[in-house]
Scaffold this motif. Structure first.
Motif, mmCIF file in Angstrom:
data_model
loop_
_atom_site.group_PDB
_atom_site.id
_atom_site.type_symbol
_atom_site.label_atom_id
_atom_site.label_comp_id
_atom_site.label_asym_id
_atom_site.label_seq_id
_atom_site.Cartn_x
_atom_site.Cartn_y
_atom_site.Cartn_z
ATOM 1 N N LYS A 102 -16.818 17.403 22.020
ATOM 2 C CA LYS A 102 -17.432 16.604 20.947
ATOM 3 C C LYS A 102 -16.385 15.644 20.378
ATOM 4 C CE LYS A 102 -16.843 19.988 17.263
ATOM 5 N NZ LYS A 102 -17.472 20.797 16.240
ATOM 6 N N LEU A 103 -16.902 14.612 19.761
ATOM 7 C CA LEU A 103 -16.027 13.634 19.102
ATOM 8 C C LEU A 103 -16.069 13.876 17.603
ATOM 9 C CD1 LEU A 103 -16.654 10.165 20.814
ATOM 10 C CD2 LEU A 103 -14.430 11.286 20.533
ATOM 11 N N ILE A 104 -14.885 13.997 17.014
ATOM 12 C CA ILE A 104 -14.778 14.149 15.562
ATOM 13 C C ILE A 104 -14.252 12.832 14.996
ATOM 14 C CG2 ILE A 104 -13.696 15.447 13.678
ATOM 15 C CD1 ILE A 104 -13.159 17.706 15.699
ATOM 16 N N PHE A 105 -14.917 12.315 13.998
ATOM 17 C CA PHE A 105 -14.496 11.041 13.401
ATOM 18 C C PHE A 105 -13.563 11.265 12.219
ATOM 19 C CE2 PHE A 105 -18.627 10.224 15.391
ATOM 20 C CZ PHE A 105 -18.234 9.233 16.284
ATOM 21 N N LEU A 106 -12.587 10.371 12.106
ATOM 22 C CA LEU A 106 -11.605 10.457 11.014
ATOM 23 C C LEU A 106 -11.415 9.054 10.447
ATOM 24 C CD1 LEU A 106 -9.028 12.346 13.208
ATOM 25 C CD2 LEU A 106 -10.026 13.346 11.177
ATOM 26 N N GLU A 107 -11.911 8.832 9.247
ATOM 27 C CA GLU A 107 -11.681 7.509 8.648
ATOM 28 C C GLU A 107 -10.175 7.300 8.455
ATOM 29 O OE1 GLU A 107 -14.906 6.626 5.407
ATOM 30 O OE2 GLU A 107 -14.602 8.787 5.612
ATOM 31 N N ALA A 108 -9.716 6.104 8.696
ATOM 32 C CA ALA A 108 -8.282 5.804 8.542
ATOM 33 C C ALA A 108 -8.101 4.443 7.882
ATOM 34 C CB ALA A 108 -7.590 5.848 9.903
ATOM 35 N N PRO A 109 -8.641 4.303 6.646
ATOM 36 C CA PRO A 109 -8.559 2.990 5.997
ATOM 37 C C PRO A 109 -7.114 2.547 5.807
ATOM 38 C CG PRO A 109 -9.251 4.694 4.437
ATOM 39 C CD PRO A 109 -9.269 5.317 5.793
ATOM 40 N N MET A 110 -6.900 1.269 6.002
ATOM 41 C CA MET A 110 -5.595 0.611 5.881
ATOM 42 C C MET A 110 -4.624 0.997 6.999
ATOM 43 S SD MET A 110 -6.793 -1.050 3.570
ATOM 44 C CE MET A 110 -5.528 -2.292 3.578
ATOM 45 N N LEU A 111 -5.132 1.533 8.069
ATOM 46 C CA LEU A 111 -4.294 1.721 9.265
ATOM 47 C C LEU A 111 -4.881 0.906 10.416
ATOM 48 C CD1 LEU A 111 -3.365 4.394 7.634
ATOM 49 C CD2 LEU A 111 -2.942 5.293 9.888
ATOM 50 N N HIS A 112 -5.055 -0.354 10.345
ATOM 51 C CA HIS A 112 -4.421 -1.173 9.347
ATOM 52 C C HIS A 112 -5.367 -2.003 8.493
ATOM 53 C CE1 HIS A 112 -4.566 -5.146 11.635
ATOM 54 N NE2 HIS A 112 -5.148 -4.280 12.415
ATOM 55 N N TRP A 113 -6.689 -1.924 8.708
ATOM 56 C CA TRP A 113 -7.628 -2.620 7.821
ATOM 57 C C TRP A 113 -8.575 -1.599 7.205
ATOM 58 C CZ3 TRP A 113 -4.893 -6.396 6.982
ATOM 59 C CH2 TRP A 113 -4.617 -7.456 7.835
ATOM 60 N N PRO A 114 -9.331 -1.993 6.176
ATOM 61 C CA PRO A 114 -10.168 -1.004 5.471
ATOM 62 C C PRO A 114 -11.221 -0.319 6.344
ATOM 63 C CG PRO A 114 -9.912 -2.984 4.140
ATOM 64 C CD PRO A 114 -9.317 -3.309 5.477
ATOM 65 N N ASP A 115 -11.603 -0.941 7.459
ATOM 66 C CA ASP A 115 -12.695 -0.373 8.267
ATOM 67 C C ASP A 115 -12.222 0.612 9.339
ATOM 68 O OD1 ASP A 115 -11.550 -2.805 9.600
ATOM 69 O OD2 ASP A 115 -12.886 -2.151 11.206
ATOM 70 N N THR A 116 -10.917 0.736 9.510
ATOM 71 C CA THR A 116 -10.387 1.471 10.670
ATOM 72 C C THR A 116 -10.761 2.948 10.633
ATOM 73 O OG1 THR A 116 -8.509 -0.034 10.746
ATOM 74 C CG2 THR A 116 -8.255 2.070 11.899
ATOM 75 N N MET A 117 -11.058 3.490 11.810
ATOM 76 C CA MET A 117 -11.169 4.946 11.924
ATOM 77 C C MET A 117 -10.539 5.397 13.244
ATOM 78 S SD MET A 117 -15.121 5.844 12.859
ATOM 79 C CE MET A 117 -15.880 5.337 14.409
ATOM 80 N N PHE A 118 -10.206 6.669 13.296
ATOM 81 C CA PHE A 118 -9.754 7.310 14.529
ATOM 82 C C PHE A 118 -10.886 8.222 14.988
ATOM 83 C CE2 PHE A 118 -5.021 7.739 12.921
ATOM 84 C CZ PHE A 118 -4.913 6.362 12.867
ATOM 85 N N CYS A 119 -10.815 8.705 16.223
ATOM 86 C CA CYS A 119 -11.683 9.825 16.600
ATOM 87 C C CYS A 119 -10.922 10.747 17.544
ATOM 88 C CB CYS A 119 -13.014 9.363 17.168
ATOM 89 S SG CYS A 119 -12.927 8.198 18.502
ATOM 90 N N TYR A 120 -11.363 11.970 17.552
ATOM 91 C CA TYR A 120 -10.651 13.027 18.288
ATOM 92 C C TYR A 120 -11.634 13.700 19.245
ATOM 93 C CZ TYR A 120 -8.213 17.439 19.140
ATOM 94 O OH TYR A 120 -7.615 18.530 19.737
#
Ligand code: FEO
Length: 394
Positions: free
Chosen positions: A135-153
Motif C-alpha cells: 500500500k501507499l502511505i501519503f505524507l504531506e511535506a509542505p515547504m519541502l520545497h513548496w506548500p503543496d509537496t508531499m511524499f509517499c511510502y
C-alpha cells in the motif's frame, strides 16, 4: 528508456542531459538532471509523478510501451511544479478519468497551471491506498520545497518517494547512488540543498524527525531528480539533518566584484591576512561577475564567515554583488558572520550598503567594514591584511 528499481517498481522518467538552467535562470545546472517518474505494479497500478512538459509526448509514448495506460488505477502527483506535472495534460488526454491523488494545495497548483477539472482526490498525512500486497502511505511535506509537496511510502518494498527532497540535479545513465561518481554526487546534493532547501531548513528537520518517528523501514529513497538512494539510503537523510542545523564548515569565503582591480587587490590582501592569522581555515575567493552564482551560494552555505566586497558606483553597488546579496537574503541563513569591503574614488557608499544587506540577512556583522580610497597602495594593502586577521579572529 525505463529502468527496473524493484520487482514492483519501474522508473519511467526522463534523463535531461542538456539542461543548463532551471527555474528560469535561478539555478544553474552543471551535470544535467532527470525528472523521475515511477510506475508501481501490484494488483493495482500507480504512477508517481510525470516529467517536464517539453518531454510530455515522449513520456506518454514510452509509458505506453511499458503498460496499457488503461491499467493505471492511480496517478500520484507528489508536487504540482511543472517539472513533475508537465506531462499530465498529455497523459490525461489518454486516460481522462483516472484519479489524481495530491494534497489540496497540489490540486490548486495543478489547476492553476492546466485549468482542467480532472478527477482530483485530496490526501493528507496517514491516508493510504491499497495496491494489493503493498500500500501507499501519503505524507504531506509542505515547504519541502513548496506548500503543496508531499511524499509517499510504499510498504513491502520499503521505498520513500520523496519528490524534490533528497534530490540532485545530476544526470546519470545508471540512476543509482552507488554506481555514480561519489564526489560529483555529493557536490550536486549539497548544491541542491544549499540553493533550494536552505530557506526551509526548520521544515526539513521537523519532517525528517516525523518520518523517523514512524519507524518505517527504508530500503530505498526515490527522489524526483537525480539518483535513487539504494546503498545506505539514509546517508542522505543524515546529511540533510546536518545541513538543516545551521551548517557551516571551517571556511571563510570572499565574494567581490571589481571595476579596475582595486577591490580585487583588497580581496587578495584580506585573504592573505586571514591565512596568516589562521592557516587551518579554508579560504575561497570568488569574483561574483565571473563565477556561477549558485556555486557561490553553495560556498556561502558552507562558510562560517563571508566577506563581501564591491567598489562604489553611482552611489551604489556593482550589480553582481547586489544580485548575490539578494540571493543570499533569500536563503535565510543562520549562525554566520560577515563583513564588507571595497575601494572607492569619490562617495564610497558601498560598504554601508553591503553591511546593511548582510545585517538584514541576519549575519552577525564583525566590524564596520573596510573602505580604501582609489587603488590600494602598500600601506592600504597592509591595512587589508590586518583586516583579514581581524576577520579570522572574529
Ligand atoms: Fe519543485 Fe522539481 O520541482
Amino acid at each position: 528508456m525505463t529502468k527496473r528499481i524493484t520487482d514492483k517498481v519501474t522508473w519511467v522518467g526522463k534523463i535531461d542531459w542538456e539542461l543548463q538552467r532551471f527555474h528560469g535562470d535561478e539555478y544553474s545546472i552543471n551535470r544535467g538532471s532527470s525528472y523521475n517518474s515511477y510506475l508501481i505494479r501490484d494488483e493495482k497500478v500507480a504512477l508517481i509523478d510525470t516529467v517536464w512538459e517539453p518531454f510530455d509526448e515522449e513520456f506518454v509514448t514510452n509509458l505506453k510501451k511499458e503498460i496499457d495506460l488503461d491499467k493505471i488505477d492511480f496517478i500520484i502527483a507528489n508536487h504540482g511544479e511543472i517539472d513533475h506535472s508537465g506531462a499530465l495534460a498529455a497523459l490525461m488526454r489518454e486516460i481522462p478519468d483516472t484519479p489524481i491523488y495530491c494534497t489540496a494545495n497540489g490540486e490548486k497548483s495543478i489547476k492553476g497551471q492546466f485549468h482542467q477539472d480532472w478527477n482530483f482526490v485530496n490526501v493528507k498525512t496517514g491516508d493510504t491506498i491499497d495496491l494489493g500486497e503493498s500500500k501507499l502511505i501519503f505524507l504531506e511535506a509542505p515547504m519541502l520545497h513548496w506548500p503543496d509537496t508531499m511524499f509517499c511510502y510504499l510498504t513491502g518494498e520499503n521505498i520513500l518517494f520523496s519528490n524534490d527532497g533528497f534530490g540532485q540535479h545530476y544526470a546519470s545513465e545508471s540512476l543509482f547512488n552507488d554506481t555514480v561518481c561519489q564526489s560529483e554526487l555529493y557536490d550536486e546534493a549539497i548544491k541542491y540543498y544549499a540553493n533550494i532547501l536552505t530557506p526551509f531548513s526548520s521544515f526539513v528537520t521537523k519532517k525528517i524527525n516525523e518520518i523517523l518517528g514512524m519507524n518505517l523501514p527504508i530500503d530505498m529513497i526515490c527522489p524526483s531528480h537525480g539518483v535513487v538512494w539504494r546503498d545506505n539510503p539514509t546517508q542522505i537523510v543524515e546529511k540533510y539533518l546536518e545541513w538543516a542545523d545551521d551548517y557551516s564548515e571551517n571556511q571563510i569565503t570572499l565574494v567581490y566584484d571589481t571595476m579596475w582591480d582595486g577591490t580585487r587587490k583588497m580581496a587578495e590582501a584580506i585573504a592573505k591576512g586571514i591565512e596568516l592569522a589562521d592557516p587551518n581555515v579554508k579560504i575561497k575567493l570568488y569574483n561574483a561577475a565571473k563565477t556561477d552564482k549558485n556555486d557561490i551560494l553553495t560556498e556561502v552555505f558552507k562558510s562560517k564567515t563571508i566577506v563581501v566586497g564591491s567598489p562604489t558606483i553611482n552611489n551604489g553597488l556593482l550589480y553582481s554583488i547586489a544580485g548575490i546579496l539578494e540571493m543570499i537574503r533569500g536563503l535565510k541563513l543562520k549562525g554566520k558572520k560577515a563583513a564588507a569591503f571595497g575601494c572607492y574614488g569619490w562617495s564610497g557608499e558601498s560598504i554601508k550598503l553591503i553591511t546593511a544587506a548582510l545585517k538584514e540577512s541576519k549575519f552577525e556583522i564583525i566590524n564596520d567594514g573596510l573602505r580604501t580610497k582609489w587603488v590600494p597602495d602598500e600601506d592600504a594593502t597592509d591595512v587589508c591584511i590586518e583586516f583579514g586577521k581581524e576577520i579570522a579572529g572574529a
